[in-house]
Design a protein around this motif. Structure first.
Motif, PDB file in Angstrom:
ATOM      1  N   LYS A  59     -14.817  16.370 -38.806  1.00 30.00           N
ATOM      2  CA  LYS A  59     -15.288  17.014 -40.034  1.00 30.00           C
ATOM      3  C   LYS A  59     -14.566  16.463 -41.260  1.00 30.00           C
ATOM      4  CE  LYS A  59     -15.962  21.619 -42.057  1.00 30.00           C
ATOM      5  NZ  LYS A  59     -15.759  23.082 -41.852  1.00 30.00           N
ATOM      6  N   ALA A  60     -13.289  16.076 -41.075  1.00 29.59           N
ATOM      7  CA  ALA A  60     -12.497  15.534 -42.181  1.00 29.59           C
ATOM      8  C   ALA A  60     -12.668  14.030 -42.347  1.00 29.59           C
ATOM      9  CB  ALA A  60     -11.022  15.871 -41.967  1.00 29.59           C
ATOM     10  N   GLY A  61     -13.526  13.401 -41.526  1.00 26.96           N
ATOM     11  CA  GLY A  61     -13.798  11.980 -41.668  1.00 26.96           C
ATOM     12  C   GLY A  61     -12.875  11.070 -40.880  1.00 26.96           C
ATOM     13  N   PHE A  62     -12.170  11.613 -39.878  1.00 27.49           N
ATOM     14  CA  PHE A  62     -11.274  10.811 -39.047  1.00 27.49           C
ATOM     15  C   PHE A  62     -11.897  10.544 -37.681  1.00 27.49           C
ATOM     16  CE2 PHE A  62      -8.422  12.498 -42.215  1.00 27.49           C
ATOM     17  CZ  PHE A  62      -7.505  11.482 -42.419  1.00 27.49           C
ATOM     18  N   TRP A  63     -11.332   9.554 -36.989  1.00 28.00           N
ATOM     19  CA  TRP A  63     -11.795   9.164 -35.657  1.00 28.00           C
ATOM     20  C   TRP A  63     -10.765   9.629 -34.616  1.00 28.00           C
ATOM     21  CZ3 TRP A  63     -16.254   5.950 -35.055  1.00 28.00           C
ATOM     22  CH2 TRP A  63     -16.786   5.461 -36.255  1.00 28.00           C
ATOM     23  N   PRO A  64     -11.007  10.736 -33.923  1.00 24.44           N
ATOM     24  CA  PRO A  64     -10.041  11.171 -32.910  1.00 24.44           C
ATOM     25  C   PRO A  64     -10.149  10.338 -31.635  1.00 24.44           C
ATOM     26  CG  PRO A  64     -11.911  12.667 -32.962  1.00 24.44           C
ATOM     27  CD  PRO A  64     -12.139  11.667 -34.072  1.00 24.44           C
ATOM     28  N   ILE A  65      -9.007   9.973 -31.079  1.00 26.66           N
ATOM     29  CA  ILE A  65      -8.937   9.264 -29.806  1.00 26.66           C
ATOM     30  C   ILE A  65      -8.040  10.072 -28.879  1.00 26.66           C
ATOM     31  CG2 ILE A  65      -8.259   7.149 -28.609  1.00 26.66           C
ATOM     32  CD1 ILE A  65      -8.856   5.597 -31.079  1.00 26.66           C
ATOM     33  N   VAL A  66      -8.559  10.438 -27.712  1.00 24.75           N
ATOM     34  CA  VAL A  66      -7.874  11.363 -26.816  1.00 24.75           C
ATOM     35  C   VAL A  66      -7.270  10.613 -25.632  1.00 24.75           C
ATOM     36  CG1 VAL A  66      -8.110  13.421 -25.376  1.00 24.75           C
ATOM     37  CG2 VAL A  66      -9.470  13.204 -27.480  1.00 24.75           C
ATOM     38  N   PHE A  67      -6.018  10.945 -25.332  1.00 21.14           N
ATOM     39  CA  PHE A  67      -5.329  10.422 -24.153  1.00 21.14           C
ATOM     40  C   PHE A  67      -4.814  11.589 -23.317  1.00 21.14           C
ATOM     41  CE2 PHE A  67      -4.978   7.080 -27.300  1.00 21.14           C
ATOM     42  CZ  PHE A  67      -5.147   5.905 -26.576  1.00 21.14           C
ATOM     43  N   SER A  68      -4.789  11.395 -22.000  1.00 20.44           N
ATOM     44  CA  SER A  68      -4.192  12.364 -21.089  1.00 20.44           C
ATOM     45  C   SER A  68      -3.065  11.685 -20.328  1.00 20.44           C
ATOM     46  CB  SER A  68      -5.232  12.900 -20.099  1.00 20.44           C
ATOM     47  OG  SER A  68      -4.619  13.717 -19.112  1.00 20.44           O
ATOM     48  N   ALA A  69      -1.944  12.394 -20.173  1.00 18.22           N
ATOM     49  CA  ALA A  69      -0.816  11.853 -19.412  1.00 18.22           C
ATOM     50  C   ALA A  69      -1.002  12.062 -17.911  1.00 18.22           C
ATOM     51  CB  ALA A  69       0.485  12.510 -19.857  1.00 18.22           C
ATOM     52  N   HIS A  70      -1.986  12.877 -17.536  1.00 20.68           N
ATOM     53  CA  HIS A  70      -2.263  13.152 -16.115  1.00 20.68           C
ATOM     54  C   HIS A  70      -1.007  13.597 -15.372  1.00 20.68           C
ATOM     55  CE1 HIS A  70      -6.213  11.392 -16.761  1.00 20.68           C
ATOM     56  NE2 HIS A  70      -5.634  10.320 -17.258  1.00 20.68           N
ATOM     57  N   GLY A  71      -0.120  14.292 -16.087  1.00 19.30           N
ATOM     58  CA  GLY A  71       1.095  14.782 -15.465  1.00 19.30           C
ATOM     59  C   GLY A  71       2.132  13.727 -15.150  1.00 19.30           C
ATOM     60  N   SER A  72       1.957  12.504 -15.675  1.00 18.95           N
ATOM     61  CA  SER A  72       2.818  11.375 -15.307  1.00 18.95           C
ATOM     62  C   SER A  72       3.576  10.842 -16.525  1.00 18.95           C
ATOM     63  CB  SER A  72       1.965  10.255 -14.700  1.00 18.95           C
ATOM     64  OG  SER A  72       2.632   9.018 -14.706  1.00 18.95           O
ATOM     65  N   GLN A  73       4.896  10.643 -16.367  1.00 17.99           N
ATOM     66  CA  GLN A  73       5.689  10.086 -17.461  1.00 17.99           C
ATOM     67  C   GLN A  73       5.229   8.674 -17.814  1.00 17.99           C
ATOM     68  OE1 GLN A  73      10.040   8.339 -17.558  1.00 17.99           O
ATOM     69  NE2 GLN A  73      10.194  10.578 -17.661  1.00 17.99           N
ATOM     70  N   SER A  74       4.956   7.841 -16.820  1.00 16.98           N
ATOM     71  CA  SER A  74       4.536   6.471 -17.106  1.00 16.98           C
ATOM     72  C   SER A  74       3.193   6.455 -17.830  1.00 16.98           C
ATOM     73  CB  SER A  74       4.452   5.658 -15.809  1.00 16.98           C
ATOM     74  OG  SER A  74       3.507   6.207 -14.912  1.00 16.98           O
ATOM     75  N   ALA A  75       2.283   7.345 -17.425  1.00 18.13           N
ATOM     76  CA  ALA A  75       0.985   7.415 -18.113  1.00 18.13           C
ATOM     77  C   ALA A  75       1.162   7.898 -19.542  1.00 18.13           C
ATOM     78  CB  ALA A  75       0.032   8.331 -17.350  1.00 18.13           C
ATOM     79  N   GLU A  76       2.081   8.823 -19.770  1.00 16.54           N
ATOM     80  CA  GLU A  76       2.335   9.300 -21.130  1.00 16.54           C
ATOM     81  C   GLU A  76       2.908   8.172 -21.985  1.00 16.54           C
ATOM     82  OE1 GLU A  76       3.786  13.439 -22.532  1.00 16.54           O
ATOM     83  OE2 GLU A  76       5.615  12.278 -22.219  1.00 16.54           O
ATOM     84  N   ASN A  77       3.863   7.419 -21.434  1.00 19.04           N
ATOM     85  CA  ASN A  77       4.441   6.298 -22.171  1.00 19.04           C
ATOM     86  C   ASN A  77       3.395   5.234 -22.486  1.00 19.04           C
ATOM     87  OD1 ASN A  77       6.914   7.513 -22.120  1.00 19.04           O
ATOM     88  ND2 ASN A  77       7.817   6.172 -20.574  1.00 19.04           N
ATOM     89  N   ASN A  78       2.526   4.938 -21.519  1.00 21.42           N
ATOM     90  CA  ASN A  78       1.467   3.943 -21.747  1.00 21.42           C
ATOM     91  C   ASN A  78       0.504   4.418 -22.823  1.00 21.42           C
ATOM     92  OD1 ASN A  78       2.469   2.181 -19.820  1.00 21.42           O
ATOM     93  ND2 ASN A  78       1.173   2.962 -18.178  1.00 21.42           N
ATOM     94  N   ALA A  79       0.188   5.696 -22.808  1.00 21.15           N
ATOM     95  CA  ALA A  79      -0.713   6.246 -23.829  1.00 21.15           C
ATOM     96  C   ALA A  79      -0.090   6.132 -25.212  1.00 21.15           C
ATOM     97  CB  ALA A  79      -1.039   7.697 -23.508  1.00 21.15           C
ATOM     98  N   LEU A  80       1.187   6.437 -25.318  1.00 18.17           N
ATOM     99  CA  LEU A  80       1.876   6.324 -26.613  1.00 18.17           C
ATOM    100  C   LEU A  80       1.903   4.877 -27.106  1.00 18.17           C
ATOM    101  CD1 LEU A  80       4.884   8.737 -25.950  1.00 18.17           C
ATOM    102  CD2 LEU A  80       2.963   9.154 -27.498  1.00 18.17           C
ATOM    103  N   ALA A  81       2.153   3.940 -26.186  1.00 17.63           N
ATOM    104  CA  ALA A  81       2.194   2.522 -26.567  1.00 17.63           C
ATOM    105  C   ALA A  81       0.818   2.043 -27.019  1.00 17.63           C
ATOM    106  CB  ALA A  81       2.690   1.688 -25.393  1.00 17.63           C
TER     107      ALA A  81
END
Length: 333
Positions: free
Chosen positions: A84-106
């Motif tokens: 609504k504010a004109g931005f493009w949201p991109i969603v990531f899930s860590a799937h309960g995993s630290q490595s997946a969370e780190n990869n998503a952040l990178a």
């Protein structure tokens, strides 16, 4: 974009200006560009455009477990606000995993987002990695309060748990507290809140922790509940679960063991939860719980993030905004 500009007879700077903000070009020019877009079926590469912008239109959203309908509902609300504010949201899930969370952040950092809304894993997070991300990207943390970002928005666990404990004590046997090994700060706060509330009311706290790890809370609640019921090891006929997903598993265990759940005569067990999970009203019987204020949490999180993007930092040293819960009475307790 250069090829499109040449084919359409519109200058590249004008085309670029249109993609940055359609309202910034004259109405006649905008109509000409939009007609050419339809004729040539041109689609801009938003990621390439972002590389050339000082401020992108991308908003990163990271949650610990998107399969959890609680987080799915939160993300749905955030997405709508961003779009609504004109931005493009991109969603990531860590799937309960630290490595997946780190990869998503990178990955998210490589997209040069304008800002990010993070619900970190909590105990399972690589806090240095999360902190490094938040130092580079305007960040608001929600749900799981780890000490990163410019602000935290979440639920007032001490208010909501006290509300439930008070009700359960007034309406029947004082509750025991059913939990698993904590995966985020909320679980610890809810246990502490339960203990404080029971002591305030003059009752002995009784915490029951079942074995289990990961984010399959329903399965953990089912298996732990089956064991406790079989061993007659529940210290109370009233059980307050740390969250609704554990309560769903415990209800299933009680049903499989032939126990009637509820507040009516002939019921063997009262079960209550916390969160007002989107499925809690569809358990059998429907689950008594405490609702989190989904709307206020998401709206305030997005509001603070947009302020950060505009260069307006919140007042104070990393404010923590907490919203009270609401007692939801259903048949289970």
């Amino acid at each position: 974009m250069e090829e499109f500009a040449e084919a359409s007879g519109i200058s590249r700077p004008t085309v670029s200006k249109y993609f940055h903000d359609p309202a910034s070009v004259r109405a006649t020019t905008r109509s000409k560009i939009e007609a050419a877009l339809e004729k040539y079926d041109y689609q801009p590469n938003i990621f390439a455009i972002n590389q050339n912008r000082k401020l992108t239109k991308t908003i990163g959203i990271l949650v610990p477990f998107l399969a959890d309908p609680f987080f799915a509902e939160i993300v749905r609300n955030i997405e709508q606000s961003c779009i609504k504010a004109g931005f493009w949201p991109i969603v990531f899930s860590a799937h309960g995993s630290q490595s997946a969370e780190n990869n998503a952040l990178a990955t998210l950092r490589s997209l040069r987002p304008a800002g990010a809304l993070l619900a970190p894993l909590g105990r399972g997070s690589d806090l240095d990695a999360v902190r490094h991300f938040a130092e580079e990207v305007p960040t608001v943390v929600f749900d799981s309060n780890v000490n990163v970002g410019e602000a935290f928005v979440g639920s007032n666990n001490f208010q909501s748990v006290d509300l439930m404990v008070d009700y359960l004590c007034r309406s029947g046997e004082p509750p025991c507290f059913f939990e698993m090994p904590p995966v985020n700060p909320n679980a610890n706060k809810r246990r502490e809140a339960y203990i404080q509330s029971m002591e305030r009311l003059g009752h002995e706290p009784k915490v029951v922790q079942v074995a289990g790890s990961g984010w399959e809370f329903e399965q953990i609640g089912l298996e732990g509940g089956m064991h406790l019921i079989s061993e007659r090891a529940l210290p109370s006929d009233t059980v307050l679960c740390s969250n609704d997903r554990l309560a769903v598993g415990l209800i299933a265990a009680a049903c499989q063991k032939g126990l009637r759940i509820g507040h009516a005569p002939g019921c063997a067990l009262r079960i209550a939860g916390h969160d007002d999970h989107p499925w809690s009203r569809f358990t059998c019987p429907p689950l008594t719980t405490v609702s989190q204020d989904y709307t206020s949490i998401t709206e305030r999180s997005v509001e603070i993030l947009f302020d950060l993007i505009r260069g307006e930092k919140p007042k104070g040293d990393r404010p923590e905004i907490l919203f009270d819960g609401k007692l939801i009475l259903r048949a289970s307790a």
